[in-house]
Design a protein around this motif. Structure first.
Motif, PDB file in Angstrom:
ATOM      1  N   ASN A 183       0.828  -1.199   0.000  1.00  0.00           N
ATOM      2  CA  ASN A 183       0.000   0.000   0.000  1.00  0.00           C
ATOM      3  C   ASN A 183       0.870   1.261   0.000  1.00  0.00           C
ATOM      4  O   ASN A 183       1.588   1.525   0.974  1.00  0.00           O
TER       5      ASN A 183
ATOM      6  N   TYR B  30       1.456  -5.308   7.891  1.00  0.00           N
ATOM      7  CA  TYR B  30       0.073  -4.923   7.587  1.00  0.00           C
ATOM      8  C   TYR B  30      -0.012  -4.042   6.357  1.00  0.00           C
ATOM      9  O   TYR B  30      -1.079  -3.914   5.755  1.00  0.00           O
ATOM     10  N   VAL B  31       1.091  -3.434   5.980  1.00  0.00           N
ATOM     11  CA  VAL B  31       1.091  -2.585   4.790  1.00  0.00           C
ATOM     12  C   VAL B  31       1.075  -3.438   3.525  1.00  0.00           C
ATOM     13  O   VAL B  31       0.414  -3.113   2.540  1.00  0.00           O
TER      14      VAL B  31
ATOM     15  N   ALA C 127      -0.066  -6.574   3.676  1.00  0.00           N
ATOM     16  CA  ALA C 127      -1.275  -7.394   3.798  1.00  0.00           C
ATOM     17  C   ALA C 127      -2.498  -6.694   3.207  1.00  0.00           C
ATOM     18  O   ALA C 127      -3.338  -7.323   2.568  1.00  0.00           O
ATOM     19  N   GLU C 128      -2.593  -5.395   3.428  1.00  0.00           N
ATOM     20  CA  GLU C 128      -3.771  -4.686   2.900  1.00  0.00           C
ATOM     21  C   GLU C 128      -3.844  -4.835   1.391  1.00  0.00           C
ATOM     22  O   GLU C 128      -4.903  -5.148   0.834  1.00  0.00           O
TER      23      GLU C 128
ATOM     24  N   LYS D  66      -4.722  -8.371   0.303  1.00  0.00           N
ATOM     25  CA  LYS D  66      -6.124  -8.692   0.524  1.00  0.00           C
ATOM     26  C   LYS D  66      -7.034  -7.996  -0.499  1.00  0.00           C
ATOM     27  O   LYS D  66      -8.017  -8.569  -0.973  1.00  0.00           O
ATOM     28  N   ARG D  67      -6.691  -6.776  -0.812  1.00  0.00           N
ATOM     29  CA  ARG D  67      -7.486  -6.035  -1.797  1.00  0.00           C
ATOM     30  C   ARG D  67      -7.390  -6.704  -3.156  1.00  0.00           C
ATOM     31  O   ARG D  67      -8.402  -6.897  -3.851  1.00  0.00           O
TER      32      ARG D  67
ATOM     33  N   GLU E 194      -0.577 -12.442   6.923  1.00  0.00           N
ATOM     34  CA  GLU E 194      -1.993 -12.110   6.809  1.00  0.00           C
ATOM     35  C   GLU E 194      -2.451 -12.104   5.349  1.00  0.00           C
ATOM     36  O   GLU E 194      -3.521 -12.627   5.018  1.00  0.00           O
TER      37      GLU E 194
END
Ligand code: ZN
Ligand code: ZN
Ligand code: ZN
Ligand code: ZN
Ligand code: ZN
Ligand code: ZN
Ligand code: ZN
Ligand code: ZN
Lengths: 457, 457, 457, 457
Positions: free
Chosen positions: B187, B216-217, B219-220, B223-224, B245
């Motif tokens: 992201n 988490y950067v 992972a976002e 996931k998107r 994740e």
């Protein structure tokens, strides 16, 4: 060279290639383009697929059940198997209380040596630990090539069920000695409750066989078994998985790298519980029963994405007059259906129609069973493997009927089912045993398959 | 027969068998026991494994980045590849605004024809739809053998990012024309936010490269991407997946039979983000950065159970003096690390030590890449395939060092890493290109691999 | 004592008890059996429920949109609110580029002081950080009682969207200063892609409003927002959640103790996307659009089990002639529907019919909004709270019609909907403002609600 | 008015307000600011919290176990309860084979009428259906105010276990008659297997009590119970949940709107299995045993987010000399620990220290138990409720010791535990029963609580 299969398309779990296959002394000794003939017999497989023979790891031949015996004995069963492209069959001899593993197996050996038309192996069903003696015997059983054992989470009243403590002991011992535990998972208490209720209410048709063992009754036992295998870190092979919820739990555990293996059967992929409403519903009575559409969809989804490891048959047919015993009481219907001759044609037909790939069918019906159960010489078209080979013609249409099957049963749940493509020849260790519709093998040809134990680390 | 590799153990994704392998005109023409020599050159592979050459589907050769160019050009990169058992390499030519796909590819063709020591293919990076012209051009690109395209969910300020709308258009067009979309998912907004904050706080070491693009950067964005691919029912290949994740979300979607494919890289399997605290931390700077232990564990778990489809390298080394640009500012460090020569030895060493099977390594590094990206003649030891073969000695010990690598870079993150077993020879279409430590191939030997399109149903 | 409501059944989120309620100076000062009258006015609530007034935390009064203004201004909107049992209303003033928070709020204050018939509060919509000045101003805004801010993950082309970096900054600052961030989550890129495609194909009816923003388009943005809130450990309030997949992701994060709050609206609970096929489909056009049956079912499930925290209205009606602008182009339809007067009757009717309990409705429409948004004196029938009270008759039948509503709009999506039970009186701080069908309050009565900040730890 | 508690802060599950509380004839008759005194006794609660008395729904008073009886009988137990702020206690009388429900309950009634210092209710433990007679009797038991029944998934060898079929019958009958089934869930077969193994290996310390019933042994039974409750759509109350995996399965089912309720106990929240390694480990022996840190964390997480409904004690202390029976054999240790006097102080102390809110503690220990088990007059400070009230001083420090407890036991697992804040007074239906450290009630004061049945739809 004894035999060369020329011009065919060889399919393994990984590859699809044009290659001739040369066989000598029952083994595949070479694959290649234009292999020298060396005076070998030549079979032309142009336009055909050359496949490893299927390994049906779940059959019950000559199995006693409710006062009768399953319709196919070892001769008829292995004959039918050969005609359906199966080249190795696993039988499930069952321990009666007090018997040793050796006694259970030996009770079958003589007849198999005489009757088996293809190679065979045994999973031994354990119903009683004999005060622990069975656990002590497992290691030597493995050494003798019996590397898998089965138990039931059901048939409690029949005295065949193991409780969770016995199951744990078997799981842990199997892990220790390099064996695999197989399990038939349904919950007996809920079945008994439902049966008692339905019979009291006069609900006696085959439909109530299904309703007394519906999705959640199988699912509970599946989930419990997965729970123990996961937490005890022991391998477990779940036979004839038929319901969505249990399947998903097992797949979830596999994702966590539990050593869980999942088998389903063609009847769960083709039919739904609606068949139990048919006039001939009792012919479809098997346990676990065929489930609803949601479960069938889940099974196919897992077939496609590798969640399911094996498709085998649970072949255990009974004659019509025996199925009729349950016309007025579903609990009297002998449990089991035919399938051994339909497995490979059915799955290959699905591939032929694009539902999955031929490579996947080979994995599900041959390579995976061989690997999971330690058949080192079986399961693939590769140099050094046994020449267990099926030549498959993808272009023919075939309608299954009891008349064109090679079993001893007098009806089949597959009657009228159409498949696209069909085996034209089956070779067992290089010997032709099925040829364009006819069985051409011989009783006694089949050998016992001594299996390798699993790594125990 | 030109060449026979005798006495080795052939490993495919499915089978492990003793077999000789005969090669003629660059193809595998036969496998068997005691194949006739016919005057062929004979190589004795006794005690060795005979493997398909690896396919490194993720490299950046001669790639411009931040005012320099990655240290390995096409010659050095493919030379090093050959010496590490890689026989096909995929490069990522990048579109600059306004260029057609053809222009992007053509800009590389001449140099590859001259320099490539092994076979090569291209994924084309798309950064701009050119008002839709790129979409229109994709079908002809596929016809020319360019069947995969890549885009970025990152590098927004650099003008290379596609937004979700462009991504959807690319996904849907790729699905329509039988192509595959690849994605680098991180992201950009959070990265930019973190970078701005860290620099303002004077936090400039390599450790902040990691902290500005933590789990988490990535992972976002993972996931998107999975969300769009799943709901638009389009195939998607996620490159260099590095975090738990995102990985789990992608695997979950695969379980739902979304056509999602997952790649990771050896650096994510061997190192953790702790390396960024080392004095030479900047040498490990790549994007996405190497993550923490939990992510590494998740990656290995998925490697073992089939959740990950491909291991490739993202090979993109820079020289030490270039890495030094970022001594006082992590944003100035050229992104990328070496790996092309380490991929196969590293993964095979893991198999050699029992972490997974050799068959799995062959699947991850050869068979799966070939199938996923349409290299019909590559990826397996099977009759009819290109004779891209590695002879591997499982018994030797090898310590990786920049001194025994065959690249043009002056250091490697793999320095000092010990592997068990090592390739002794590599054949590219039957020609020996690597022999016991030495590169023996020639620039220009490598051919462009024209790939097959995916079924479009 | 000024007023005693006698003989009613008092309902809080926890309890349901028979108790008289005594009011003095706008506050509830006592509850009890047979409270002394002390000359107070007495209202007999025998057979009635005595409920806290609803708090509608999501309205757009006098909101400019596409060249017009929403049909209900502050007077009409709060008048209708009072007549539907709402005693506090939250408006969403919107920042235009460059404005400070104070300017945004002040632009509304004068008119609200003059027009508001019930108490009111503001969430401030942020569309631009003004180079960070907005972040700096948030703390003082909180001190002034503005403790919530909203932003959009949509309306990108309109210049109102925040990107993920701005969103992260707002989340973190809100967490720091004890505020709450609200979010309207839909993905603009996919909407724009779909709209462009549909218009190009001549698909212009209201049905395409839905199809251009279907379930997965909202779900992506929901999931992304939840991801950031979870990983940045910041509170987040998701407005008008309408789709199943996003809802489930948000609930999953709540289970992990992320501070996520979920609001839905009555229109998503009563209607499905099928309404967009109706001749008057454009009247239902709002964003996010009403979704399919699966989403409605998921919303009701979560309403029942506490997964959803708040039901509010997103009240934003437009006149028929304005809705008609979009007869030939769904993108021209002003977005928004009426609801402020229907919220409490609709939800209480659901309780009256057994779908959930009255206590749950009180929690969803009064107690939870008060707690989540820091209205210390509101949201319950308890000693010391503001006497914002609704007397509800569960025995009457009521059919909603534009004719019996108290707004300025000329039609309502709720036309013809029947509810069981209806409010008979509404008190705002002890003053009767609605009485058996008639508005009896006065403009200017309403006070600004200065809210408490969240604990910041 | 008999009594007015003035100036306190009243806490309910929803609200926290300053209000005086007026009591007459054992009931709360008014709450308000400055209520008229009317000659009532006045208690000043300035600076104190005014809370509903806790309802401990899980105790075993005078319970026979392994040749002895739990140390607290009805007098001591209810005396201690009162001193810990508990105003209603639920006992678990147990059916011996052949007894009717009425016989089970009646066997306790006389003694409770004489001894109970606070109100009491019964869950009846069922161990045998008496050929179905118990099922037939359940409806009349409900009519008499016994609306909950408990069974065991454990104690198989002791003849107290119900199998899954009996459990299903109980679930379905309870659902039909408006009752609730409670369950103690552990798997007996694995326990027996582990115990046998450990004893054979000479592993006899208290640590092996834990290792013979570890997390996965409880989890299996939890999951199985949840499975049946979910699929049979019957309400189920899981007592003393102590492990993470079972907890998560139960919460997942609640999310699907299964009627599942979850109880845990303070010992599982405060201690971990490490206590079993202590010299006095046997004092902590209870079943299920206290689990590891991961489970404790999961319990606290669920406490905070509403996943757990009730905290109760499983109070069942034994004397030191009885605990000593198991010094050399953990199977000889009487199972159970003290807790009845610690429940409310422990949970309120957690709130006092910010781990959760006071409102949540009131919900967990008073409101929820009252609602779940049909105690219409209990569980909240509200007009019309029984005046079961605790005055709590949040400012004092208190160290728990057997010396300051009011039970008959001679030691406590809570010895030395410090709490912040402590009850100063307890009122049972308006009568002071505990006052600043001293019990001031009287045996026989307590009444039987006749409970309401659940809605049966
Ligand atoms: Zn079976
Ligand atoms: Zn079977
Ligand atoms: Zn990249
Ligand atoms: Zn890359
Ligand atoms: Zn909105
Ligand atoms: Zn809105
Ligand atoms: Zn218990
Ligand atoms: Zn207990």
């Amino acid at each position: 060279m004894d035999l060369i299969i020329k011009n065919g398309t060889v399919v393994t779990a990984t590859d699809t290639v044009k290659a001739d296959v040369a066989i000598r002394d029952g083994k595949i000794v070479a694959m290649g383009a234009d292999l020298p003939l060396d005076g070998a017999k030549v079979v032309d497989a142009a336009g055909k697929l050359v496949l490893p023979g299927a390994i049906d790891v779940h059959t019950h031949l000559a199995m006693p059940f409710g006062g009768t015996t399953s319709a196919d004995g070892y001769l008829a069963g292995t004959r039918a198997a050969a005609c359906g492209g199966v080249t190795t069959v696993f039988d499930y001899p069952m321990q009666r209380k007090g018997m040793t593993i050796k006694q259970v197996i030996d009770s079958k050996k003589a007849i198999c040596e005489k009757e088996a038309c293809i190679d065979y192996a045994y999973h031994c069903i354990i119903t009683d630990l004999n005060d622990g003696a069975i656990l002590d015997e497992m290691e030597s059983a493995v050494a003798s090539g019996i590397t898998s054992f089965k138990c039931f989470f059901v048939y409690k009243k029949e005295g065949m069920m193991v409780d969770d403590g016995v199951f744990a002991r078997l799981l842990l011992k199997a892990k220790e000695v390099g064996a695999m535990l197989n399990l038939h998972a349904e919950n007996p208490d809920l079945i008994d409750y439902n049966v008692e209720k339905f019979l009291a209410e006069g609900k006696t048709s085959a439909w109530y066989h299904y309703l007394s063992r519906p999705e959640y009754v199988e699912a509970e036992a599946d989930k419990r078994a997965v729970h123990w295998a996961k937490h005890l870190e022991a391998p477990l092979y779940l036979v004839h998985m038929a319901d969505k919820e249990g399947l998903e739990a097992a797949i979830e555990a596999k994702k966590e790298n539990s050593n869980i293996y999942i088998e389903t059967c063609p009847q769960y992929l083709e039919f739904t519980s609606e068949v139990y409403k048919r006039d001939d519903g009792r012919n479809f009575v098997c346990s676990p029963p065929i489930k609803g559409q949601e479960s069938q969809d889940a099974l196919w989804k897992a077939i496609k994405n590798g969640g399911i490891d094996v498709v085998a048959t649970d072949h255990c047919p009974f004659q019509s007059h025996e199925k009729d015993w349950g016309i007025n009481d579903f609990t009297k219907i002998p449990n089991g259906c035919a399938g051994i001759e339909n497995l490979y044609p059915y799955m290959l037909s699905a591939a032929n129609q694009g539902k999955l790939s031929y490579n996947q069918v080979v994995a599900l019906c041959a390579s995976n069973p061989a690997k999971i159960f330690g058949c080192a010489d079986k399961g693939s078209i590769a140099v050094g493997k046994d020449a267990d080979i099926v030549i498959y013609d993808p272009s023919v249409d075939f309608t299954i009927s009891v008349d064109n099957m090679h079993s001893d049963y007098d009806h089949t749940i597959w009657e009228g089912i159409q498949v696209k493509g069909y085996p034209v020849q089956t070779y067992s260790r290089g010997r032709l045993v099925y040829d364009h519709g006819d069985f051409v093998g011989e009783p006694g040809w089949g050998n016992f398959v001594k299996r390798e134990k699993r790594p125990t680390k």
